[in-house]
Write an enzyme that holds these catalytic residues in place. Structure first.
Site, PDB file in Angstrom:
ATOM      1  N   THR A 115      -6.421  49.644  30.640  1.00 55.54           N
ATOM      2  CA  THR A 115      -7.257  50.011  31.778  1.00 55.54           C
ATOM      3  C   THR A 115      -8.422  50.854  31.279  1.00 55.54           C
ATOM      4  O   THR A 115      -8.223  51.905  30.676  1.00 55.54           O
ATOM      5  CB  THR A 115      -6.448  50.793  32.821  1.00 55.54           C
ATOM      6  N   GLU A 151      -4.308  44.365  33.710  1.00 54.01           N
ATOM      7  CA  GLU A 151      -2.954  44.056  34.167  1.00 54.01           C
ATOM      8  C   GLU A 151      -2.692  44.696  35.516  1.00 54.01           C
ATOM      9  O   GLU A 151      -3.037  45.853  35.731  1.00 54.01           O
ATOM     10  CB  GLU A 151      -1.940  44.585  33.134  1.00 54.01           C
ATOM     11  N   LYS A 206      -9.786  46.854  38.278  1.00 56.87           N
ATOM     12  CA  LYS A 206      -8.522  47.522  37.977  1.00 56.87           C
ATOM     13  C   LYS A 206      -8.527  48.960  38.475  1.00 56.87           C
ATOM     14  O   LYS A 206      -7.571  49.408  39.125  1.00 56.87           O
ATOM     15  CB  LYS A 206      -8.272  47.483  36.464  1.00 56.87           C
ATOM     16  N   CYS A 262      -0.985  55.287  35.483  1.00 53.65           N
ATOM     17  CA  CYS A 262      -2.274  54.712  35.893  1.00 53.65           C
ATOM     18  C   CYS A 262      -2.966  55.408  37.053  1.00 53.65           C
ATOM     19  O   CYS A 262      -4.164  55.673  36.979  1.00 53.65           O
ATOM     20  CB  CYS A 262      -2.081  53.232  36.255  1.00 53.65           C
ATOM     21  N   PHE A 263      -2.249  55.669  38.136  1.00 55.27           N
ATOM     22  CA  PHE A 263      -2.925  56.061  39.365  1.00 55.27           C
ATOM     23  C   PHE A 263      -3.823  57.280  39.195  1.00 55.27           C
ATOM     24  O   PHE A 263      -5.020  57.234  39.468  1.00 55.27           O
ATOM     25  CB  PHE A 263      -1.909  56.304  40.485  1.00 55.27           C
TER      26      PHE A 263
END
Length: 448
Positions: A115, A151, A206, A262-263
């Site tokens: 990312t 992804e 993303k 990720c968030f």
């Protein structure tokens, strides 16, 4: 990569890493010792490993032999320097791109899998372009195409997410390279689900997807606090609004906030990018999503202290769940970390149980080693029963299915009275807990 190998037996997939211990774990004959816990992953690796799925530390040889190289390295938030606390640290992306530039032979398609902030492909292309035209041994001149293929899987459901994805996104400028990657996914993904965009749209999609999902979690948690204050039930509110086809029911589960790799990282990167381009009001909007998430975790810790007569000094608290969500051993940005740290600052004694997270990982996340006796300390428990023994309260912080099936008639007598259950995941059998003599709080509905 394991799923690609499984669905494309004619393609040789080599996963490389500099970490010898990690590669050894991926090659361990005992599939229960894989370094990542993910339901179904062991079966996929077991089918493909040694056939067309390989794990190796021979990075340079693998790059030289590859027609397509996926860059899948970590891109954490910077901790110092320009953009500290918001911008992504791209040092490993740059290092990987330089290694590909040095070792590749002939034409190589380089795929951004990590990312990344929008326009990162410019950096990758600049590094690769410097090596363009070089002759590797007796081979053809080096040429490169850069694609973005973010992804969208979720930890805990990664295998079904990959086997039947909502969409596969491929961004690029070279039509031949785009179609080469699309042909890989096309072995099992319907063509209408393979989306093609330009590089920048793919990279930004993303970040945007994760920001929108996290925003829903912060939004429902803000409503959960209002429900507790007014007597409404957040589960009933979520169901009511989720039946609206314009809203939908996903990511409307109140809890201790979002975690994972990720968030928060992606939202903070979005904040940084918006500020970089002068969109300060937009940056402030997305920053508030992260701040609300932190507030929810601090709120839960404060609420526990308040309910336990204003102090938890020296009191034993059972923590059930440390992973950021069920069906994973990942603890990155787990809500349990901040909640436990707040309680440790209040000098609580924590007994922490998680079925998949090892004690060493808990120690690393909390920044202190275990101790079973001192105030402001924690230790690892081997079972829920061991965790709740002599505890004043039990906190459910991860939605492991087994926690919905706990026998409160057996557990409650082990606790010190009056005892509390704080269900931050709305998973426990509250009626059974109350019948066993526990006082109960559930996120979004308060004391029951």
């Amino acid at each position: 990569m394991a799923v690609i190998a499984d669905r494309c037996p004619h393609i040789q997939v080599t996963v490389v890493d500099l970490n010898e211990a990690r590669v050894a774990a991926w090659n361990d004959p005992d599939l229960t010792k894989l370094p990542v816990y993910e339901p179904g992953l062991d079966a996929v690796v077991g089918r493909c490993r040694g056939r067309n799925l390989h794990f190796s530390t021979a990075v340079e040889l693998a790059i030289a032999a590859a027609d397509m190289v996926f860059l899948s390295v970590n891109t954490p938030t910077k901790t110092k320097g320009v953009g500290a606390g918001q911008a992504s640290d791209l040092r490993w992306i740059e290092a990987s791109a330089r290694q590909v530039a040095a070792c590749a032979q002939g034409h190589t398609i380089v795929v951004e899998k990590s990312t990344l902030p929008v326009r990162t492909a410019d950096t990758v292309k600049a590094i690769l372009s410097a090596a363009q035209g070089d002759i590797a041994g007796a081979g053809a001149p080096k040429t490169f195409s850069v694609l973005s293929n973010p992804e969208f899987l979720a930890e805990g459901t990664a295998i079904p997410d990959l086997e039947a994805p909502d969409r596969v996104l491929i961004g690029g400028e070279d039509p031949a390279a785009i179609e080469a990657l699309a042909s890989v996914y096309g072995q099992w993904v319907p063509q209408e689900r393979i989306l093609r965009t330009n590089l920048w749209s793919s990279e930004l999609s993303k970040l945007t997807a994760n920001a929108f999902l996290a925003q829903r979690i912060s939004s429902i948690n803000s409503i959960a606090a209002l429900c507790e204050a007014t007597g409404a039930d957040v589960n009933e509110v979520a169901h009511a609004i989720g039946t609206d086809s314009r809203i939908g029911s996903k990511f409307l589960k109140a809890g201790p906030g979002f975690g994972g790799s990720c968030f928060q990282k992606d939202i903070l990167n979005l904040v940084y990018l918006c500020g970089h381009y002068g969109l300060h009001d937009v940056a402030a909007y997305w920053q508030s999503v992260v701040e609300l998430n932190s507030w929810q975790q601090h709120r839960i810790a404060r609420l526990v202290v308040q309910r336990l007569f204003g102090t938890v000094t020296g009191k034993r608290l059972a923590i059930l769940g440390f992973a950021f969500k069920a069906d994973t051993n990942d603890t990155r940005e787990a809500p349990a970390i901040r909640i436990c740290q707040d309680l440790l600052e209040e000098d609580a004694r924590l007994a922490i149980y998680d079925p998949k997270v090892p004690e060493a990982q808990i120690a690393a996340d909390l920044g202190c080693t275990s101790s079973s006796s001192a105030e402001g300390s924690w230790h690892s428990a081997s079972s829920p029963a061991e965790a709740v023994a002599d505890a004043d309260a039990v906190l459910i912080l991860t939605e492991w299915t087994s926690f919905a099936e706990l026998n409160w008639q057996e557990l409650a007598p082990l606790m010190r009275k009056p005892a509390w259950l704080f269900d931050a995941r709305s998973i426990a059998n509250l009626a059974a807990a109350r019948a066993a003599g526990l006082q109960v709080w559930r996120v979004g509905s308060g004391v029951k």
